[in-house]
Design a protein around this motif. Sequence first.
Motif, PDB file in Angstrom:
ATOM      1  N   ARG A   1      -3.308  -0.883   9.591  1.00  0.00           N
ATOM      2  CA  ARG A   1      -3.931  -0.651   8.292  1.00  0.00           C
ATOM      3  C   ARG A   1      -5.129  -1.564   8.031  1.00  0.00           C
TER       4      ARG A   1
ATOM      5  N   GLU B   1       0.828  -1.202   0.000  1.00  0.00           N
ATOM      6  CA  GLU B   1       0.000   0.000   0.000  1.00  0.00           C
ATOM      7  C   GLU B   1       0.867   1.258   0.000  1.00  0.00           C
TER       8      GLU B   1
ATOM      9  N   GLU C   1      -8.107  -0.117   9.831  1.00  0.00           N
ATOM     10  CA  GLU C   1      -8.511   1.174   9.263  1.00  0.00           C
ATOM     11  C   GLU C   1      -9.256   0.985   7.944  1.00  0.00           C
ATOM     12  N   GLU C   2      -8.773   0.058   7.130  1.00  0.00           N
ATOM     13  CA  GLU C   2      -9.431  -0.180   5.842  1.00  0.00           C
ATOM     14  C   GLU C   2     -10.813  -0.780   6.028  1.00  0.00           C
TER      15      GLU C   2
ATOM     16  N   ALA D   1     -11.865   0.966   0.588  1.00  0.00           N
ATOM     17  CA  ALA D   1     -10.593   0.443   1.086  1.00  0.00           C
ATOM     18  C   ALA D   1      -9.616   0.259  -0.062  1.00  0.00           C
ATOM     19  N   CYS D   2      -8.345   0.560   0.194  1.00  0.00           N
ATOM     20  CA  CYS D   2      -7.283   0.350  -0.790  1.00  0.00           C
ATOM     21  C   CYS D   2      -6.520  -0.890  -0.361  1.00  0.00           C
ATOM     22  N   SER D   3      -7.132  -2.045  -0.526  1.00  0.00           N
ATOM     23  CA  SER D   3      -6.607  -3.249   0.098  1.00  0.00           C
ATOM     24  C   SER D   3      -6.872  -4.461  -0.764  1.00  0.00           C
TER      25      SER D   3
ATOM     26  N   GLN E   1     -14.454   0.885   4.956  1.00  0.00           N
ATOM     27  CA  GLN E   1     -15.494   0.205   4.182  1.00  0.00           C
ATOM     28  C   GLN E   1     -16.837   0.256   4.899  1.00  0.00           C
TER      29      GLN E   1
ATOM     30  N   ALA F   1      -4.250   5.203  -2.040  1.00  0.00           N
ATOM     31  CA  ALA F   1      -5.406   5.670  -1.275  1.00  0.00           C
ATOM     32  C   ALA F   1      -6.059   6.873  -1.937  1.00  0.00           C
TER      33      ALA F   1
END
Length: 409
Positions: free
Chosen positions: A261, A3, A264-265, A275-277, A269, A8
């Motif tokens: 992280r 990431e 947080e993701e 989410a950038c996951s 959501q 993000a």
Amino acid sequence: MIETPERASQASGALTPAALIRAGGVPFRQFVVKVHSRCNIACDYCYMYEAVDQSWRAQPMVMSTETIAALAKRVAEHVREHTLESVGFVLHGGEPLLAGRDTLENVVKTVRAAVPAEVRFSMQTNGVLLTEANLDLLTKHRVGIGVSLDGGQAHHDRHRRFANGRGSYAEVARGLRALTAAPYQPLFTGLLATVDLANDPVEVYEALASWQPPVIDLLLPHGTWDTPPPGHVPSETRYADWLISVFDHWYAQPDQPVRIRLFEELIAQLLGGTACSEVFGTAPLDFVVVETDGTIELVDTLKVAYDGAAATGLNVKEHTFDTVLQHPAMRASQAGEAGLCGPCRACPLVKECGGGQFAHRYRTETGFANPSVYCADLAKLIAHVHSRLAVDIARLSTAGSREQIAMTV
């Protein structure tokens, strides 16, 4: 899991699956570059060396000057074609510091000279070679440093050992002490830890937090339905229980002094964000892997599925990154919810879960058209975090209403 801030910042503009197909794919904003294909420790859970795909054996140890130049040219083309303002480069391996300072400097200089955009460099290292000379070089070229650490010494040395069986914690801790001291501390981007059910979850969190990392990444060990993760039992949710213990401990602390992280993701959501996951959500993946010989691969964790699962048959010397975007497997990895199996699309948690990591869905009979091997764990974790958020949101809403009433009396 890989990431960067630029991922993000772009996620909110993610295309729908239909728009994604019309546009030919989401452009790559992050390039994971294997500058060295070997490692100086022998983690027994490593997806590069211990999984079914053994293609690393045919790779040259170090990326050559010619391959570096070809890579820089292709990234520059991609940036111009998609008018990207910034891209991320992750120096990866194996162990990237084994490539040596000359190679690392060549990569940074060549790429920055060729690419007409901001290039943000970072590195994921096991920390053993974080010497003053290496840190000076990385400071000079503004390369962020993430370190792999599985907790305290007993937690870490359970799996992250040298080839002779000796634990690596002492060397990693020495490197971390150098990194977290002035003048190198600004380079520190975070710690990455693989979940081990044998380790006490709160002890692991406290050991990681004691280094005061900007962020902690907790990774589920890679596995598939064919080769399940260690200790995985379909009727149980041991991994969810482990993560929930960490979440409750972390969430109860004022202002969450250390970011995690994964949590947080998930919270993003559940609150309606994106989410950038690879673990949560359905935003299309926007990174690609380049091996030391210049071959271009899909997300490299696919190596746990079967031999050649990450291969595209493409390379930076002969193919553009836009060609990679047209590859059927890349289209599938960017298809979001439309690319999930029927049970996942019908699941009420599909928006939050997104089917889990692509590699974790594999089963020989049905390929990747399955829920994640962690399906039950993800569902339990999502439900737990949702319930904690719901209680707090209700409490804050009630407090706000009372305050508003008091102001009108």
